[in-house]
Design an enzyme around this catalytic site. Structure first.
Site, PDB file in Angstrom:
ATOM      1  N   ASN A   9       0.845  -1.249   0.120  1.00  0.00           N
ATOM      2  CA  ASN A   9      -0.063   0.008  -0.001  1.00  0.00           C
ATOM      3  C   ASN A   9       1.008   1.080  -0.056  1.00  0.00           C
ATOM      4  O   ASN A   9       1.464   1.607   1.117  1.00  0.00           O
ATOM      5  CB  ASN A   9      -0.925   0.048   1.136  1.00  0.00           C
ATOM      6  CG  ASN A   9      -1.686   1.351   1.593  1.00  0.00           C
ATOM      7  OD1 ASN A   9      -1.929   2.144   0.556  1.00  0.00           O
ATOM      8  ND2 ASN A   9      -2.100   1.571   2.680  1.00  0.00           N
ATOM      9  N   TRP A  10       1.111   2.017  -1.182  1.00  0.00           N
ATOM     10  CA  TRP A  10       2.000   3.056  -1.126  1.00  0.00           C
ATOM     11  C   TRP A  10       1.377   4.312  -0.506  1.00  0.00           C
ATOM     12  O   TRP A  10       2.282   5.149  -0.346  1.00  0.00           O
ATOM     13  CB  TRP A  10       2.042   3.370  -2.678  1.00  0.00           C
ATOM     14  CG  TRP A  10       3.120   2.100  -3.638  1.00  0.00           C
ATOM     15  CD1 TRP A  10       3.440   0.990  -3.199  1.00  0.00           C
ATOM     16  CD2 TRP A  10       3.541   2.515  -4.851  1.00  0.00           C
ATOM     17  NE1 TRP A  10       4.129   0.463  -4.148  1.00  0.00           N
ATOM     18  CE2 TRP A  10       4.363   1.345  -4.990  1.00  0.00           C
ATOM     19  CE3 TRP A  10       3.228   3.344  -5.794  1.00  0.00           C
ATOM     20  CZ2 TRP A  10       4.758   1.226  -6.527  1.00  0.00           C
ATOM     21  CZ3 TRP A  10       3.744   3.411  -6.911  1.00  0.00           C
ATOM     22  CH2 TRP A  10       4.697   2.116  -7.298  1.00  0.00           C
ATOM     23  N   LYS A  11       0.071   4.217  -0.131  1.00  0.00           N
ATOM     24  CA  LYS A  11      -0.487   5.387   0.403  1.00  0.00           C
ATOM     25  C   LYS A  11      -0.227   6.773  -0.653  1.00  0.00           C
ATOM     26  O   LYS A  11      -0.283   6.502  -1.873  1.00  0.00           O
ATOM     27  CB  LYS A  11       0.011   5.565   2.064  1.00  0.00           C
ATOM     28  CG  LYS A  11      -0.032   4.416   2.689  1.00  0.00           C
ATOM     29  CD  LYS A  11       0.149   4.751   4.177  1.00  0.00           C
ATOM     30  CE  LYS A  11       0.518   3.532   4.683  1.00  0.00           C
ATOM     31  NZ  LYS A  11       0.144   3.789   6.313  1.00  0.00           N
ATOM     32  N   HIS A  94      -9.641   1.175   4.634  1.00  0.00           N
ATOM     33  CA  HIS A  94      -8.293   1.568   5.275  1.00  0.00           C
ATOM     34  C   HIS A  94      -8.558   2.244   6.494  1.00  0.00           C
ATOM     35  O   HIS A  94      -9.516   3.258   6.274  1.00  0.00           O
ATOM     36  CB  HIS A  94      -7.191   2.098   4.320  1.00  0.00           C
ATOM     37  CG  HIS A  94      -5.704   1.941   4.916  1.00  0.00           C
ATOM     38  ND1 HIS A  94      -5.451   2.979   5.838  1.00  0.00           N
ATOM     39  CD2 HIS A  94      -4.643   1.120   4.887  1.00  0.00           C
ATOM     40  CE1 HIS A  94      -4.193   2.550   6.469  1.00  0.00           C
ATOM     41  NE2 HIS A  94      -3.706   1.396   5.606  1.00  0.00           N
ATOM     42  N   GLU A  96      -6.736   4.778   7.649  1.00  0.00           N
ATOM     43  CA  GLU A  96      -6.662   6.327   7.471  1.00  0.00           C
ATOM     44  C   GLU A  96      -7.807   6.714   6.654  1.00  0.00           C
ATOM     45  O   GLU A  96      -8.025   8.029   6.866  1.00  0.00           O
ATOM     46  CB  GLU A  96      -5.275   6.240   6.619  1.00  0.00           C
ATOM     47  CG  GLU A  96      -4.008   6.150   7.448  1.00  0.00           C
ATOM     48  CD  GLU A  96      -3.086   5.432   6.731  1.00  0.00           C
ATOM     49  OE1 GLU A  96      -2.935   5.696   5.307  1.00  0.00           O
ATOM     50  OE2 GLU A  96      -2.126   4.975   7.289  1.00  0.00           O
ATOM     51  N   GLU A 166      -5.822  -4.847  10.312  1.00  0.00           N
ATOM     52  CA  GLU A 166      -4.710  -3.704  10.777  1.00  0.00           C
ATOM     53  C   GLU A 166      -5.112  -2.980  12.106  1.00  0.00           C
ATOM     54  O   GLU A 166      -5.599  -2.184  11.843  1.00  0.00           O
ATOM     55  CB  GLU A 166      -4.586  -2.998   9.610  1.00  0.00           C
ATOM     56  CG  GLU A 166      -4.345  -3.281   8.015  1.00  0.00           C
ATOM     57  CD  GLU A 166      -3.542  -2.410   7.332  1.00  0.00           C
ATOM     58  OE1 GLU A 166      -2.654  -2.946   6.958  1.00  0.00           O
ATOM     59  OE2 GLU A 166      -4.325  -1.428   6.992  1.00  0.00           O
ATOM     60  N   GLY A 172       2.104   2.094  10.630  1.00  0.00           N
ATOM     61  CA  GLY A 172       2.914   3.425  10.307  1.00  0.00           C
ATOM     62  C   GLY A 172       3.708   3.759  11.623  1.00  0.00           C
ATOM     63  O   GLY A 172       4.333   4.900  11.750  1.00  0.00           O
ATOM     64  N   SER A 212       3.260  -2.055  10.401  1.00  0.00           N
ATOM     65  CA  SER A 212       4.730  -2.165  10.330  1.00  0.00           C
ATOM     66  C   SER A 212       5.244  -3.527  10.091  1.00  0.00           C
ATOM     67  O   SER A 212       6.229  -3.826  10.749  1.00  0.00           O
ATOM     68  CB  SER A 212       4.932  -1.641  11.932  1.00  0.00           C
ATOM     69  OG  SER A 212       4.320  -0.324  12.083  1.00  0.00           O
ATOM     70  N   GLY A 233       2.631  -1.186   4.046  1.00  0.00           N
ATOM     71  CA  GLY A 233       2.728   0.476   3.950  1.00  0.00           C
ATOM     72  C   GLY A 233       4.080   0.574   3.606  1.00  0.00           C
ATOM     73  O   GLY A 233       4.686   0.504   2.503  1.00  0.00           O
ATOM     74  N   GLY A 234       4.642   1.267   4.710  1.00  0.00           N
ATOM     75  CA  GLY A 234       6.085   1.793   4.523  1.00  0.00           C
ATOM     76  C   GLY A 234       7.121   0.849   3.855  1.00  0.00           C
ATOM     77  O   GLY A 234       7.684   1.423   3.107  1.00  0.00           O
TER      78      GLY A 234
END
Ligand code: PEP
Length: 250
Positions: A9-11, A94, A96, A166, A172, A212, A233-234
Protein backbone atom coordinates in the site's frame (compact mmCIF):
# COMPACT_ATOMS: atom_id res chain seq x y z
CA UNK A 1 -4.05 -24.39 1.57
CA UNK A 2 -4.55 -20.66 1.23
CA UNK A 3 -2.01 -19.02 -1.07
CA UNK A 4 -0.30 -16.15 0.66
CA UNK A 5 -0.73 -12.60 -0.63
CA UNK A 6 1.66 -9.73 -0.08
CA UNK A 7 0.06 -6.42 -1.02
CA UNK A 8 1.92 -3.12 -0.96
CA UNK A 9 0.00 0.00 0.00
CA UNK A 10 1.94 2.98 -1.27
CA UNK A 11 -0.53 5.40 0.36
CA UNK A 12 -0.04 9.01 -0.92
CA UNK A 13 3.51 8.45 -2.18
CA UNK A 14 5.16 8.44 -5.60
CA UNK A 15 4.53 10.53 -8.68
CA UNK A 16 4.23 8.58 -11.95
CA UNK A 17 7.98 9.03 -12.56
CA UNK A 18 8.78 7.76 -9.05
CA UNK A 19 6.30 4.90 -9.51
CA UNK A 20 8.11 3.90 -12.67
CA UNK A 21 11.48 3.86 -10.90
CA UNK A 22 10.15 1.84 -7.95
CA UNK A 23 8.38 -0.75 -10.11
CA UNK A 24 11.41 -1.09 -12.36
CA UNK A 25 13.64 -1.80 -9.36
CA UNK A 26 11.13 -4.12 -7.68
CA UNK A 27 10.09 -6.32 -10.60
CA UNK A 28 13.41 -8.14 -11.11
CA UNK A 29 13.51 -8.87 -7.36
CA UNK A 30 9.98 -10.28 -7.39
CA UNK A 31 10.61 -12.80 -10.16
CA UNK A 32 9.82 -16.35 -9.07
CA UNK A 33 7.66 -15.31 -6.10
CA UNK A 34 5.66 -18.28 -4.88
CA UNK A 35 2.97 -16.11 -3.32
CA UNK A 36 0.51 -13.63 -4.85
CA UNK A 37 1.81 -10.08 -4.98
CA UNK A 38 -0.08 -6.81 -5.43
CA UNK A 39 0.90 -3.16 -5.57
CA UNK A 40 -1.82 -0.72 -4.55
CA UNK A 41 -0.82 2.64 -5.93
CA UNK A 42 -2.21 6.20 -5.95
CA UNK A 43 -4.79 6.87 -8.68
CA UNK A 44 -2.38 8.98 -10.76
CA UNK A 45 0.07 6.07 -10.91
CA UNK A 46 -2.43 3.45 -12.08
CA UNK A 47 -1.83 3.97 -15.80
CA UNK A 48 1.97 3.75 -15.71
CA UNK A 49 1.89 0.92 -13.17
CA UNK A 50 -0.57 -1.01 -15.32
CA UNK A 51 1.77 -0.71 -18.28
CA UNK A 52 4.85 -1.75 -16.30
CA UNK A 53 3.20 -4.61 -14.37
CA UNK A 54 1.51 -6.08 -17.41
CA UNK A 55 2.61 -9.71 -17.86
CA UNK A 56 4.61 -9.71 -14.59
CA UNK A 57 2.02 -11.59 -12.52
CA UNK A 58 1.97 -8.74 -9.99
CA UNK A 59 -1.58 -7.52 -9.45
CA UNK A 60 -2.34 -3.84 -9.67
CA UNK A 61 -4.53 -2.33 -6.99
CA UNK A 62 -6.11 0.98 -6.07
CA UNK A 63 -6.50 2.32 -2.53
CA UNK A 64 -10.16 3.32 -2.55
CA UNK A 65 -13.24 3.54 -4.79
CA UNK A 66 -16.83 4.75 -4.67
CA UNK A 67 -19.73 2.31 -4.50
CA UNK A 68 -21.77 4.06 -7.22
CA UNK A 69 -21.20 3.16 -10.84
CA UNK A 70 -21.10 6.81 -12.01
CA UNK A 71 -22.51 10.20 -11.14
CA UNK A 72 -22.04 13.45 -9.25
CA UNK A 73 -19.28 12.36 -6.85
CA UNK A 74 -16.51 14.86 -7.44
CA UNK A 75 -13.07 13.43 -6.87
CA UNK A 76 -14.19 9.82 -6.69
CA UNK A 77 -13.43 6.81 -8.89
CA UNK A 78 -15.75 3.94 -9.79
CA UNK A 79 -14.97 0.24 -9.97
CA UNK A 80 -15.37 0.37 -13.76
CA UNK A 81 -12.76 3.15 -13.96
CA UNK A 82 -10.28 1.11 -11.92
CA UNK A 83 -10.84 -1.96 -14.06
CA UNK A 84 -10.49 0.09 -17.24
CA UNK A 85 -7.04 1.27 -16.22
CA UNK A 86 -5.91 -2.26 -15.40
CA UNK A 87 -6.50 -2.59 -11.65
CA UNK A 88 -7.71 -5.96 -10.41
CA UNK A 89 -7.90 -5.24 -6.68
CA UNK A 90 -8.75 -2.37 -4.36
CA UNK A 91 -8.08 -1.62 -0.70
CA UNK A 92 -11.32 -0.72 1.10
CA UNK A 93 -11.89 0.71 4.56
CA UNK A 94 -8.24 1.40 5.37
CA UNK A 95 -8.06 2.94 8.85
CA UNK A 96 -6.63 6.16 7.39
CA UNK A 97 -9.79 6.49 5.29
CA UNK A 98 -11.96 5.70 8.30
CA UNK A 99 -10.04 8.19 10.46
CA UNK A 100 -9.52 11.12 8.07
CA UNK A 101 -12.29 10.71 5.47
CA UNK A 102 -15.29 9.63 7.53
CA UNK A 103 -15.40 6.14 6.09
CA UNK A 104 -17.85 4.03 8.13
CA UNK A 105 -18.54 0.31 8.46
CA UNK A 106 -21.59 0.88 6.25
CA UNK A 107 -19.70 2.66 3.44
CA UNK A 108 -17.04 -0.05 3.54
CA UNK A 109 -19.84 -2.61 3.13
CA UNK A 110 -21.33 -0.75 0.16
CA UNK A 111 -17.91 -0.48 -1.48
CA UNK A 112 -17.19 -4.16 -0.87
CA UNK A 113 -20.44 -5.22 -2.55
CA UNK A 114 -19.81 -2.84 -5.49
CA UNK A 115 -16.22 -4.03 -5.99
CA UNK A 116 -17.26 -7.69 -5.99
CA UNK A 117 -20.15 -7.03 -8.36
CA UNK A 118 -17.74 -5.35 -10.77
CA UNK A 119 -15.16 -8.14 -10.57
CA UNK A 120 -12.52 -6.40 -8.46
CA UNK A 121 -10.81 -8.18 -5.57
CA UNK A 122 -11.52 -6.13 -2.42
CA UNK A 123 -8.96 -6.03 0.37
CA UNK A 124 -11.23 -5.10 3.27
CA UNK A 125 -9.42 -3.57 6.24
CA UNK A 126 -10.52 -3.94 9.85
CA UNK A 127 -8.69 -3.20 13.07
CA UNK A 128 -8.97 -1.66 16.50
CA UNK A 129 -7.65 1.62 17.90
CA UNK A 130 -5.05 1.60 20.68
CA UNK A 131 -7.67 2.60 23.31
CA UNK A 132 -9.91 -0.21 22.11
CA UNK A 133 -7.14 -2.81 22.53
CA UNK A 134 -6.22 -1.44 25.95
CA UNK A 135 -9.90 -1.49 26.92
CA UNK A 136 -10.29 -5.15 25.92
CA UNK A 137 -12.54 -4.21 22.98
CA UNK A 138 -10.49 -5.69 20.12
CA UNK A 139 -12.66 -8.73 19.43
CA UNK A 140 -15.86 -6.70 19.63
CA UNK A 141 -14.54 -4.05 17.20
CA UNK A 142 -13.21 -6.43 14.55
CA UNK A 143 -16.37 -8.55 14.84
CA UNK A 144 -18.59 -5.52 14.17
CA UNK A 145 -16.41 -4.24 11.30
CA UNK A 146 -16.25 -7.69 9.66
CA UNK A 147 -19.99 -8.35 10.03
CA UNK A 148 -21.02 -5.03 8.50
CA UNK A 149 -18.46 -5.18 5.68
CA UNK A 150 -19.51 -8.70 4.64
CA UNK A 151 -23.23 -8.30 5.27
CA UNK A 152 -25.36 -9.57 2.41
CA UNK A 153 -22.57 -11.36 0.55
CA UNK A 154 -22.77 -14.94 -0.64
CA UNK A 155 -20.18 -17.54 0.37
CA UNK A 156 -18.77 -17.45 -3.17
CA UNK A 157 -18.30 -13.68 -2.95
CA UNK A 158 -16.72 -13.95 0.49
CA UNK A 159 -14.20 -16.51 -0.72
CA UNK A 160 -13.20 -14.13 -3.48
CA UNK A 161 -12.28 -11.27 -1.19
CA UNK A 162 -9.41 -10.67 1.19
CA UNK A 163 -9.65 -9.27 4.71
CA UNK A 164 -6.72 -7.36 6.20
CA UNK A 165 -6.45 -7.17 9.98
CA UNK A 166 -4.67 -3.90 10.66
CA UNK A 167 -4.50 -2.80 14.29
CA UNK A 168 -4.57 0.98 13.96
CA UNK A 169 -1.93 1.42 16.67
CA UNK A 170 0.53 -0.61 14.57
CA UNK A 171 0.09 1.21 11.25
CA UNK A 172 3.02 3.43 10.36
CA UNK A 173 4.13 3.55 14.01
CA UNK A 174 6.85 0.92 14.08
CA UNK A 175 4.79 -0.84 16.78
CA UNK A 176 4.03 -4.28 15.44
CA UNK A 177 1.48 -6.67 16.88
CA UNK A 178 3.19 -9.75 18.28
CA UNK A 179 2.92 -12.87 16.14
CA UNK A 180 0.50 -14.29 18.72
CA UNK A 181 -1.67 -11.13 18.95
CA UNK A 182 -2.01 -10.96 15.17
CA UNK A 183 -2.72 -14.69 14.88
CA UNK A 184 -5.29 -14.61 17.67
CA UNK A 185 -7.28 -11.65 16.30
CA UNK A 186 -7.22 -13.05 12.78
CA UNK A 187 -8.62 -16.24 14.32
CA UNK A 188 -11.46 -14.15 15.76
CA UNK A 189 -12.18 -12.65 12.32
CA UNK A 190 -12.17 -16.13 10.79
CA UNK A 191 -14.63 -17.33 13.42
CA UNK A 192 -16.95 -14.43 12.56
CA UNK A 193 -16.80 -15.49 8.91
CA UNK A 194 -17.50 -19.07 9.97
CA UNK A 195 -20.52 -17.91 11.89
CA UNK A 196 -21.80 -15.92 8.89
CA UNK A 197 -20.95 -18.26 6.01
CA UNK A 198 -19.89 -21.66 7.39
CA UNK A 199 -16.64 -23.46 7.98
CA UNK A 200 -15.49 -24.12 4.42
CA UNK A 201 -15.88 -20.45 3.50
CA UNK A 202 -14.01 -19.38 6.62
CA UNK A 203 -11.21 -21.83 5.85
CA UNK A 204 -10.90 -20.52 2.29
CA UNK A 205 -10.82 -16.75 2.95
CA UNK A 206 -7.43 -15.11 3.04
CA UNK A 207 -6.85 -12.83 6.02
CA UNK A 208 -3.74 -10.67 6.00
CA UNK A 209 -1.93 -8.87 8.78
CA UNK A 210 -0.92 -5.23 8.32
CA UNK A 211 0.90 -2.86 10.66
CA UNK A 212 4.63 -2.14 10.51
CA UNK A 213 5.40 -5.47 8.84
CA UNK A 214 8.94 -5.33 7.51
CA UNK A 215 11.77 -7.49 6.25
CA UNK A 216 12.86 -8.31 9.81
CA UNK A 217 9.52 -9.32 11.36
CA UNK A 218 7.71 -10.78 8.32
CA UNK A 219 8.90 -14.37 8.68
CA UNK A 220 7.58 -14.72 12.24
CA UNK A 221 4.19 -13.21 11.41
CA UNK A 222 3.82 -15.18 8.18
CA UNK A 223 4.62 -18.46 9.95
CA UNK A 224 1.45 -18.12 12.05
CA UNK A 225 -1.28 -20.51 10.92
CA UNK A 226 -4.03 -17.88 10.62
CA UNK A 227 -1.95 -15.24 8.79
CA UNK A 228 -2.29 -15.50 5.02
CA UNK A 229 -0.03 -12.65 4.02
CA UNK A 230 0.59 -8.98 4.63
CA UNK A 231 -0.64 -5.53 3.74
CA UNK A 232 2.54 -3.51 3.70
CA UNK A 233 2.73 0.28 3.92
CA UNK A 234 6.13 1.85 4.57
CA UNK A 235 8.19 -1.18 3.57
CA UNK A 236 6.44 -1.37 0.18
CA UNK A 237 8.13 1.89 -0.82
CA UNK A 238 11.56 0.26 -0.90
CA UNK A 239 12.06 -2.40 -3.55
CA UNK A 240 14.50 -4.45 -1.47
CA UNK A 241 12.34 -4.44 1.65
CA UNK A 242 9.17 -5.32 -0.25
CA UNK A 243 10.97 -8.11 -2.11
CA UNK A 244 12.34 -9.49 1.18
CA UNK A 245 8.80 -9.72 2.60
CA UNK A 246 7.60 -11.43 -0.60
CA UNK A 247 10.48 -13.87 -0.22
CA UNK A 248 9.52 -14.57 3.39
CA UNK A 249 5.98 -15.38 2.20
CA UNK A 250 7.13 -17.62 -0.63
C1 PEP B 1 -0.82 0.13 5.77
O1 PEP B 1 -0.75 1.23 5.27
O2 PEP B 1 -1.79 -0.61 5.51
C2 PEP B 1 0.24 -0.30 6.68
C3 PEP B 1 0.16 -1.50 7.25
O3 PEP B 1 1.27 0.57 6.87
P1 PEP B 1 2.68 0.25 7.61
O4 PEP B 1 3.17 -1.05 7.03
O5 PEP B 1 3.54 1.42 7.22
O6 PEP B 1 2.39 0.16 9.05
Amino acid sequence: MRKKLIAGNWKMNNTPAEAKALINSALPLLKGAACDVAMCVPAVDLAIASELLSGSGVMLGAQNMHWASAGAYTGELSAAMLLAVGASCVILGHSERRQYFAETDETVGKKTRAALAAGLLPVVCVGELKEERLGGQTDKVVTRQTRVALDGLTSEQTISLVVAYEPVWAIGTGLVATDEQANETIGVIRSVIKDMFGESTANAVRILYGGSMNAANAAGLLAQPEIDGGLIGGASLKANDFAAIVKAAS
